[in-house]
Design a protein around this motif. Structure first.
Motif, short mmCIF file in Angstrom:
data_model
loop_
_atom_site.label_atom_id
_atom_site.label_comp_id
_atom_site.label_asym_id
_atom_site.label_seq_id
_atom_site.Cartn_x
_atom_site.Cartn_y
_atom_site.Cartn_z
N LEU A 42 0.85 -1.20 0.00
CA LEU A 42 0.00 0.00 0.00
C LEU A 42 0.89 1.25 0.00
CD1 LEU A 42 -3.01 -0.60 -0.08
CD2 LEU A 42 -3.23 0.36 2.20
N ALA A 43 1.99 1.15 -0.73
CA ALA A 43 2.97 2.23 -0.74
C ALA A 43 2.59 3.37 -1.67
CB ALA A 43 4.35 1.68 -1.14
N GLY A 44 1.69 3.11 -2.63
CA GLY A 44 1.32 4.14 -3.58
C GLY A 44 -0.02 3.86 -4.23
N GLU A 45 -0.64 4.93 -4.73
CA GLU A 45 -1.85 4.80 -5.54
C GLU A 45 -1.41 4.57 -6.99
OE1 GLU A 45 -4.78 4.73 -4.29
OE2 GLU A 45 -4.69 5.82 -2.37
N VAL A 46 -2.11 3.69 -7.70
CA VAL A 46 -1.72 3.35 -9.06
C VAL A 46 -2.79 3.80 -10.05
CG1 VAL A 46 -1.14 1.47 -10.66
CG2 VAL A 46 -0.31 1.41 -8.30
N ILE A 47 -2.34 4.46 -11.11
CA ILE A 47 -3.20 4.88 -12.21
C ILE A 47 -2.77 4.09 -13.44
CG2 ILE A 47 -4.06 6.80 -13.58
CD1 ILE A 47 -2.02 7.68 -10.55
N ILE A 48 -3.71 3.39 -14.08
CA ILE A 48 -3.42 2.63 -15.29
C ILE A 48 -3.97 3.41 -16.47
CG2 ILE A 48 -3.66 0.42 -16.48
CD1 ILE A 48 -4.35 -0.81 -13.70
N ASP A 49 -3.08 3.91 -17.32
CA ASP A 49 -3.47 4.78 -18.41
C ASP A 49 -2.67 4.40 -19.66
OD1 ASP A 49 -4.64 6.87 -19.84
OD2 ASP A 49 -3.20 8.35 -19.14
N CYS A 50 -3.37 3.98 -20.70
CA CYS A 50 -2.73 3.60 -21.97
C CYS A 50 -1.64 2.55 -21.76
CB CYS A 50 -2.15 4.83 -22.67
SG CYS A 50 -3.39 6.06 -23.12
N CYS A 51 -1.97 1.54 -20.95
CA CYS A 51 -1.10 0.38 -20.67
C CYS A 51 0.06 0.70 -19.74
CB CYS A 51 -0.56 -0.25 -21.95
SG CYS A 51 -1.83 -0.98 -22.99
N HIS A 52 0.20 1.95 -19.30
CA HIS A 52 1.24 2.31 -18.33
C HIS A 52 0.66 2.27 -16.92
CE1 HIS A 52 4.49 3.65 -21.07
NE2 HIS A 52 3.47 3.95 -21.88
N PHE A 53 1.46 1.79 -15.97
CA PHE A 53 1.07 1.71 -14.57
C PHE A 53 1.89 2.76 -13.82
CE2 PHE A 53 -0.56 -2.06 -16.28
CZ PHE A 53 -1.34 -2.75 -15.36
N TYR A 54 1.23 3.83 -13.39
CA TYR A 54 1.91 4.93 -12.71
C TYR A 54 1.65 4.86 -11.21
CZ TYR A 54 2.25 6.97 -17.41
OH TYR A 54 2.51 7.20 -18.74
N GLU A 55 2.73 4.90 -10.42
CA GLU A 55 2.61 4.88 -8.97
C GLU A 55 2.76 6.29 -8.43
OE1 GLU A 55 4.57 2.39 -5.29
OE2 GLU A 55 5.93 3.52 -6.60
N ALA A 56 1.77 6.71 -7.61
CA ALA A 56 1.76 8.05 -7.02
C ALA A 56 2.00 7.97 -5.52
CB ALA A 56 0.43 8.74 -7.30
N LYS A 57 3.04 8.69 -5.06
CA LYS A 57 3.33 8.85 -3.64
C LYS A 57 3.42 10.35 -3.34
CE LYS A 57 6.11 4.62 -3.15
NZ LYS A 57 7.42 4.09 -2.69
N SER A 58 3.28 10.68 -2.07
CA SER A 58 3.28 12.10 -1.71
C SER A 58 4.66 12.72 -1.72
CB SER A 58 2.66 12.28 -0.32
OG SER A 58 3.48 11.69 0.67
N ASP A 59 5.69 11.91 -1.54
CA ASP A 59 7.03 12.48 -1.36
C ASP A 59 8.02 12.08 -2.44
OD1 ASP A 59 6.89 9.88 -0.52
OD2 ASP A 59 7.51 10.27 1.54
N THR A 60 7.53 11.48 -3.54
CA THR A 60 8.39 11.15 -4.67
C THR A 60 7.63 11.42 -5.96
OG1 THR A 60 7.66 8.84 -4.60
CG2 THR A 60 9.71 9.37 -3.44
N PRO A 61 8.36 11.66 -7.06
CA PRO A 61 7.68 11.92 -8.34
C PRO A 61 6.88 10.71 -8.81
CG PRO A 61 10.00 12.58 -8.41
CD PRO A 61 9.82 11.79 -7.16
#
Length: 234
Positions: A42-61
């Motif tokens: 549960l380290a990050g929220e993940v957005i799946i967009d156009c086959c890419h999996f992006y991990e979002a955290k508050s303190d890293t890009p």
């Protein structure tokens, strides 16, 4: 045309504390190009967009994840919109009414994408931690909620019927990603003066459960699970 949402694990498993990455991204991405989830631990929220999996955290890009990484929960589908419409003055509280202008949604799933420049946006993201959290509620209480203005991007996610609560997140479950792919997170609130709404009705939810011991031994019968999910997700 595929009208399925593929879900990996149940939201009740996540709420109960099964944070281990049970499913590899290499497997998840076989089932679509659009969706959301969370990363290992549960380290990050993940957005799946156009086959890419992006991990979002508050303190890293925002980070593009690799196929070798694992996720404890994900929802994914192929996104071929039934309709794309322009709108004015949409926010979290009236989004249901806006979508209901175009389709009956109470008893089906709907994949949803909202694009434009968001006047206001509140998103939640985990921060790096070394704590041993037991439940998702404990994690959510220690996450960071940030407010942004005039951010161009997309909300990506799903509408789920109320009677599927505890399996998925009933109502709207949406994650934000900006156009530059540098910012993202779990949507808590938003308002947008004008933009486009794309949606696709889905009549099927296919669920894959894990065979790992951490999942099989976890007690998922939790009192007030419905209330816990609403508190964590909203």
């Amino acid at each position: 045309m595929k009208k399925h949402i593929h879900q990996f694990s149940g939201i009740n498993s996540l709420m109960a504390g099964v944070f281990e990455g049970l499913f590899p991204i290499s497997e998840i991405k076989q089932y679509g190009d659009f969706g959301l989830g969370c990363s290992d631990g549960l380290a990050g929220e993940v957005i799946i967009d156009c086959c890419h999996f992006y991990e979002a955290k508050s303190d890293t890009p925002l980070r593009d994840m690799s196929d070798q990484e694992h996720m404890p929960f994900a929802q994914i589908t192929t996104f071929n919109p039934d309709k794309i419409v322009n709108f004015t003055d949409v926010n979290k509280s009236n989004l249901y009414n806006e979508l209901a202008k175009y389709t009956l949604l109470d008893n089906v799933f709907v994949a949803v994408k909202i694009q434009g420049v968001f006047d206001t946006m509140q998103i939640r993201r985990p921060k790096n931690h070394n704590k041993a959290y037991k439940t998702a509620l404990e994690v959510s209480q220690d996450q960071v909620v940030d407010r942004f203005e005039n951010k161009e991007g997309s909300l990506i996610g799903f509408w789920t019927p109320e009677f599927f609560q505890n399996i998925s997140v009933a109502g709207f479950h949406l994650h934000f990603i900006n156009t530059e792919k540098t910012l993202g997170g779990h949507m808590m609130d938003f308002s947008i003066s004008q933009g486009t709404l794309s949606y696709e009705v889905k009549q099927s939810l296919d669920i894959k459960l894990s065979d790992k011991e951490s999942y099989l031994k976890q007690d998922l019968k939790i009192k007030d699970m419905d209330q816990i999910i609403k508190q964590v997700e909203n």
